[in-house]
Design an enzyme around this catalytic site. Structure first.
Site: not given
Ligand code: DAH
Length: 353
Positions: A162, A183, A209, A223, A266, A320
């Site tokens: 990120w 995010h 970003r 998002q 996760v 998630a």
């Molecule tokens: N936050 C991640 C991104 O911006 C995307 C994401 C991936 C969100 C896996 C989640 C997850 O909640 O379980 O790249």
């Protein structure tokens, strides 16, 4: 005529002249008013002439009164003339002789939803129908929520995923922990911290970003995060929920594919793809000849994340996901460049109204 009745007559003339004037809507009407009032045989002229009938000692005062009335009415007349003559005059437009009922009505231009907004609403509606609640959160976020509580410690190489826009504001302790959220995942933490389980939320919102833009990258985009935490939640629930979502957005025939991916918050983490709706999985330019299109990241909430917000990972589990709203809209509408969304090009935007 005596002085008293002269004053009364003057007052009557003034009152009548002013009340008739206030009814006037056209230049023609104004001209007849002028003739009746200030013209050679008009009421005010008559009043001036009547001075000679008064006793000598009252003439001077009566004369000045009659003249001041003439001045006042003349000024009013001129002001009305200018007002009615200008097309901006409301009275002119509303005047009976200016109303043309045969003119076509003016169209009221209706706006329409931006394609990102439309996609966000459609996506949230799908999850709402499955029992998720839509909530929103801050776009200026703390390092703690954007990273640390999501199991991304300071200086950890995972942060490279990120590229962040940091806000140059020092807090009292000398730290600069503010950034534009990269995010929507920090809202997982904020939600869990603010309530006990069970949790079922979907969180749309702007994200940022520090990145160069190209056909698939914008520095600001949108998002949609999702989070479900409860007793006995398993990966099967994740699969069923996200597959149902894919079918509702991209059509009943869609299949979903889940492959291992890494996101620090996760475990296990997954990349979710759908079989290509364009070529039915045979391979085409839309799916880059792979037959599959990636639509989001997902996974089972990491036990460290649950423990960090005070949920007991021995009792509770959850899943998630996070997806890009523009990406979903691009796939749905066949849009080939994400930069179209934010270039304010009406030719592009009007296609979605
Ligand atoms: N936050 C991640 C991104 O911006 C995307 C994401 C991936 C969100 C896996 C989640 C997850 O909640 O379980 O790249």
């Amino acid at each position: 005529m005596d002085k008293k009745s002269y004053i009364e007559i003057r007052a009557q003339i003034e009152q009548k002249a002013l009340s008739t004037l206030s009814q006037i809507g056209t230049l023609d009407e104004l001209e007849s008013w002028r003739i009746d009032t200030l013209g050679r045989n008009g009421t005010v002229t008559g009043l001036l002439r009547g001075i000679s009938d008064l006793p000598v000692d009252g003439r001077k005062e009566a004369g000045s009164q009659a003249n001041s009335l003439k001045d006042v009415l003349t000024k009013k007349y001129e002001a009305y003339k200018a007002d009615i003559g200008s097309s901006a005059s409301i009275r002119t437009r509303n005047g009976p002789s200016f109303l043309d009922v045969t003119l076509p009505g003016r169209n009221i231009a209706l706006g329409s939803l931006h394609p990102t907004t439309a996609a966000v609403r459609e996506i949230c509606r799908v999850f709402e129908s499955m029992g998720f609640q839509t909530i929103e959160g801050p776009e200026v976020e703390l390092d703690t929520y954007n990273f640390q509580k999501l199991n991304i410690p300071k200086e950890h190489p995972a942060r490279d995923m990120w590229n962040s826009l940091w806000i140059d504001r020092e807090l009292a302790d000398g730290s600069r922990p503010l950034l534009l959220r990269t995010h929507t995942s920090p809202m997982q933490i904020r939600t869990m911290e603010s309530q006990p389980p069970p949790v079922r939320v979907v969180v749309p919102g702007k994200t940022y970003r520090y990145e160069a833009t190209d056909a698939t990258h914008e520095w600001q985009f949108c998002q949609i995060e999702g989070l479900a935490v409860d007793k006995d939640i398993t990966f099967a629930n994740l699969k069923a929920t996200l597959e149902e979502f894919a079918k509702r957005i991209f059509g009943d025939k869609r299949k979903a594919r889940f492959r291992c991916d890494f996101f620090p918050f996760v475990e296990p983490g997954a990349e979710v793809s759908i079989d290509c709706f364009k070529c039915e999985g045979n391979g085409c330019p839309v799916c880059g000849n792979t037959g599959w299109i990636e639509i989001m990241g997902a996974g089972m909430v990491h036990p460290k994340v649950l423990a960090g917000v005070g949920y007991d990972p021995e009792i509770y589990s959850g899943f998630a996901w996070g997806m890009g709203a523009e990406r979903i809209a691009m796939l749905k509408h066949g849009i080939d460049d994400i930069r179209h969304f934010y270039s304010n090009d009406m030719k592009f935007l009007k296609q979605f109204s």
